[in-house]
Design an enzyme around this catalytic site. Structure first.
Site, PDB file in Angstrom:
ATOM      1  CG  ASN A  91       6.695  -3.980   3.523  1.00 52.44           C
ATOM      2  OD1 ASN A  91       6.406  -2.823   4.267  1.00 52.44           O
ATOM      3  ND2 ASN A  91       7.196  -3.718   2.601  1.00 52.44           N
ATOM      4  CB  CYS A 128       1.187   4.686   8.947  1.00 54.45           C
ATOM      5  SG  CYS A 128       1.588   6.028   8.212  1.00 54.45           S
ATOM      6  NE  ARG A 179      11.107   4.466   0.215  1.00 59.26           N
ATOM      7  CZ  ARG A 179      11.935   4.999   1.103  1.00 59.26           C
ATOM      8  NH1 ARG A 179      13.095   4.630   1.222  1.00 59.26           N
ATOM      9  NH2 ARG A 179      11.126   5.779   2.093  1.00 59.26           N
ATOM     10  N   PRO A 220       0.755  -1.284  -0.088  1.00 66.17           N
ATOM     11  CG  PRO A 220       0.137  -0.922   2.395  1.00 66.17           C
ATOM     12  CD  PRO A 220       0.999  -2.057   1.282  1.00 66.17           C
ATOM     13  CG  MET A 221       3.499   2.048  -2.026  1.00 68.17           C
ATOM     14  SD  MET A 221       4.816   1.821  -3.579  1.00 68.17           S
ATOM     15  CE  MET A 221       3.708   0.854  -4.658  1.00 68.17           C
ATOM     16  CB  VAL A 222       0.305   7.549   0.364  1.00 66.24           C
ATOM     17  CG1 VAL A 222      -0.420   9.012   0.195  1.00 66.24           C
ATOM     18  CG2 VAL A 222      -0.174   6.918   1.646  1.00 66.24           C
ATOM     19  CD  GLN A 228      -2.484  -0.509   4.841  1.00 68.09           C
ATOM     20  OE1 GLN A 228      -2.176   0.545   4.544  1.00 68.09           O
ATOM     21  NE2 GLN A 228      -1.616  -1.668   5.205  1.00 68.09           N
TER      22      GLN A 228
END
Length: 314
Positions: A211, A111, A236, A28-30, A82
């Site tokens: 992760n 987070c 990334r 999950p990447m903003v 998520q």
């Protein structure tokens, strides 16, 4: 949030863990884990995708937020949505809203951003195991679908024994699987603690995803060998190379072309379209080329650059 007829995936998340030696997962990447990018990485051997973290409170209250934060399609499976939540009521309501359009929900307990911690979201929850366990139990009971997963993504404590205890509580509460970022809240660039991940794998019977620092399939295999995890999650690494899980060391031109074509056809916002290409091409352009490419302000400018630089036919 698109109104879709609920469609079954050939494999649910748990079936993936049962059938595959190593499950590959997009983190999950903003701003970045959106539908267009999920569609791209699925073309290059990504088995399971997460949405960006969605704040459950605003998602539940606003129809506008739901349409803005969550978009999917029939082919976007298996998909984990998520949520950031600080209480069971918010997580249960959010999970019920997305259950017909996804394969599972995940509670973000990892987070480290200050705003999230101040709101009672994210990594602060690893210090509240009873609260998190209650959120999982109640969400599991609320969604009447045995194939729908309820999972948790965490960071580790300074004392690994606390993390192991937390994970055992989450398993007992009904968590379908766990994702472990092998760093503490305060760590950013320190090496991932694979020994801690191994301790968690040994302590629970549910699948565990590792992760952190997955930038190649070689990294993925090494992590699995050293920890025994059932899955690896990249963030990334996938931004820099969406074809990572297909074994490519750098983003292949076919992947660049696929991204451009799908973005144009789906109306992806230019900023998102451009930023992904900046990540993909970072290691392939000279400093002067990167500076020029990063300054481009239109889809036409980007496509003309790609045609001239790579003879890319779009």
């Amino acid at each position: 949030m698109e109104t879709l007829e609920a469609t079954g995936s050939p494999l649910t998340p748990l079936e993936l863990f049962q059938s595959k030696e190593l499950v590959t997962v997009a983190a999950p990447m903003v701003r970045y884990s959106k539908l267009a990018f999920r569609t791209l990485v699925r073309q290059y051997n990504c088995d399971l995708c997460f949405t960006p973290m969605i704040v459950s409170d605003s998602f539940n209250k606003s129809d506008k937020a739901r349409h803005s934060d969550f978009t999917t399609s029939k082919g976007d499976r298996p998909l984990i949505v998520q949520f950031a939540a600080s209480n069971a009521e918010d997580l249960v309501q959010a999970a019920s809203l997305v259950a017909p359009y996804s394969s599972g929900v995940d509670l973000n307990c990892g987070c480290p951003q200050r705003w999230a911690l101040q709101e009672g979201y994210g990594a602060c929850l690893i210090h509240q195991p009873e609260r998190v366990a209650d959120m999982i139990t109640r969400t599991r009971a609320a969604v009447n679908n045995q194939h729908f997963s309820v999972s948790v993504k965490i960071r580790i404590h300074n004392d690994t024994r606390k993390t192991v205890s937390l994970c055992r509580q989450l398993e007992a509460a009904g968590a379908s699987f766990l994702t472990v970022h092998g760093r503490t809240v305060d760590q950013r660039t320190s090496p991932v603690d694979l020994e801690a991940v191994r301790d968690i794998v040994d302590a629970v019977s549910v699948p565990v995803i590792a992760n952190g620092d997955i930038r190649s399939m070689e990294d993925a295999r090494i992590v699995q060998q050293q920890t025994g995890v059932k899955g690896v999650m990249a963030a990334r690494g996938l931004l820099a190379n969406p074809a990572l899980f297909a074994g490519h060391d750098l983003t292949p031109l076919s992947c660049v072309r696929d991204w451009v074509c799908s973005s144009i056809s789906t109306g992806t916002h230019f900023t998102n379209f451009h930023h992904h290409l900046i990540y993909m091409l970072d290691k392939q352009l000279s400093r002067a080329e990167r500076r020029y490419f990063n300054s481009l302000g239109s889809i036409v400018g980007v496509t003309e650059f790609l045609k001239e630089k790579y003879n890319l036919q779009l």
